[in-house]
Design a protein around this motif. Structure first.
Motif: not given
Ligand SMILES: Cc1cc2nc3c(=O)[nH]c(=O)nc-3n(C[C@H](O)[C@H](O)[C@H](O)COP(=O)(O)OP(=O)(O)OC[C@H]3O[C@@H](n4cnc5c(N)ncnc54)[C@H](O)[C@@H]3O)c2cc1C
Length: 325
Positions: A140-151
């Motif tokens: 499993n890989m946990k990912t935090a989307p970078k930058g501003e939404p929208p994600f």
């Protein structure tokens, strides 16, 4: 706002849509974001009525005579216009054949990254962390989307339980005017459905699956009998198909079908990773295997360590007796 892109066909919602709505309802509780579902294309206003029954806030309908069957170019044009207007926090799309056809284009059109194949999420402070499976679901890989939404995220079928969808909403219905700045570059001439077996295993609620432990083709009758007693569909591991005990469409796994039934009974199946990736999202897994160390027991919720030739006929008898009672 969480935007859920509904997947539908022939005026009916596909089950992935309910799973996306469950995903959205959970994120909504944690992040305090309202939910809007979007239905695009032919039949959108029909499925919108179905969508309104869920506990969500709004349904956007984008339907026009110019927009018939699914077309990725048309979807991207319409959805990017909706996203620009609505500025959502999160856009959820099914990790299905159709979803994976347009999701990357849509994310690129909006100049945002796409986290594909999500199976879970968590809230760390104010941050949304999305979990996706990689290397054939070995990690499993946990990912935090970078930058501003929208994600942007696609959700793997079976990862979120459709039967936990909260109903009881009276969502507002909004019509989005469809106009195309550019003519879609692709025209879908015809849809050709892949030939299916007797049952479409991908939507089967109960599956009894047999493996090499059955020893020979004739013994597979035990699986068919148990399946019939349970009202279940039949599946198989690859060696069963390779040995031509059953046709290819029965195969479950990385080179076969991916299934996510409510109940999966694995009989005489060791639980090799290539099999597990095709069934491990089942709500309840029961394994019958004489080897207590078989890897299938690592994913099974219930295990019977015994000879299948003893256990399966006994289970079939019990199911038949219960039906008659
Ligand atoms: C590229 C690639 C793709 C693949 N794709 C797939 C795929 O899509 N699907 C798939 O299934 N496999 C796939 N495989 C094959 C996979 O690696 C395994 O070989 C396969 O899943 C094993 O099938 P099995 O569990 O039926 O057989 P086995 O691994 O031989 O297991 C048989 C099990 O039956 C048990 N058993 C035996 N006798 C009894 C008894 N009397 N009572 C109870 N238990 C008994 C044994 O303890 C054993 O655990 C793929 C492999 C590769 C390399």
């Amino acid at each position: 706002m969480i935007l859920v892109i509904a997947e539908h066909k022939d005026n009916k919602l596909k089950s992935i849509t309910s799973e996306l709505l469950v995903f959205a309802q959970r994120v909504s509780r944690d992040f305090g974001q309202p939910i809007t579902a979007v239905a695009v294309g032919a039949g959108a206003s029909v499925v919108a009525e179905e969508l309104r029954k869920s506990k969500i806030d709004r349904v956007i309908v984008a339907e026009s005579s110019e927009l018939g069957e699914y077309n990725p170019d048309a979807y991207v044009q319409i959805l990017s216009a909706i996203i620009e207007k609505e500025s959502p926090f999160l856009v959820l799309i099914g990790h299905t054949t159709q979803g994976m056809d347009f999701a990357p284009r849509l994310a690129v059109a909006c100049r945002k990254p796409l986290i594909a194949g999500c199976v879970e999420y968590e809230k760390q402070g104010d941050r949304l962390i999305l979990t996706r499976q990689i290397f054939n679901a070995k990690m499993n890989m946990k990912t935090a989307p970078k930058g501003e939404p929208p994600f942007f995220a696609t959700a793997t079928p079976g990862a979120f339980p459709a039967d936990e969808l909260e109903a009881g909403g009276s969502a507002e219905l909004v019509t989005f005017p469809v106009s195309f700045a550019a003519k879609p570059r692709r025209t879908v001439l015809e849809r050709v459905e892949a030939p299916k077996g007797k049952t479409d295993l991908s939507s089967a609620p109960i599956i009894v699956s047999g493996g090499r432990g059955l020893k020979e083709k004739a013994n597979f009758n035990l699986i068919f009998e148990l399946a019939e007693a349970l009202g279940a569909s039949v599946g198989a591991s690859r060696p069963v198909v390779d040995a031509e005990w059953l046709p290819r469409e029965y195969q479950i796994g990385s080179s076969g079908q991916t299934v996510s039934p409510r109940l999966y009974i694995a009989v005489g199946i060791s639980g090799a990773i290539q099999h597990l990736v095709g069934m491990q999202t089942a709500r309840c897994i029961v394994a019958i295997n004489k080897d207590a160390d078989a890897p299938i027991f690592k994913v099974a919720h219930y295990g019977i360590v015994d000879d299948l030739f003893k256990v399966v006929p006994a289970l079939t008898r019990i199911c038949k007796d219960l039906k008659q009672a």
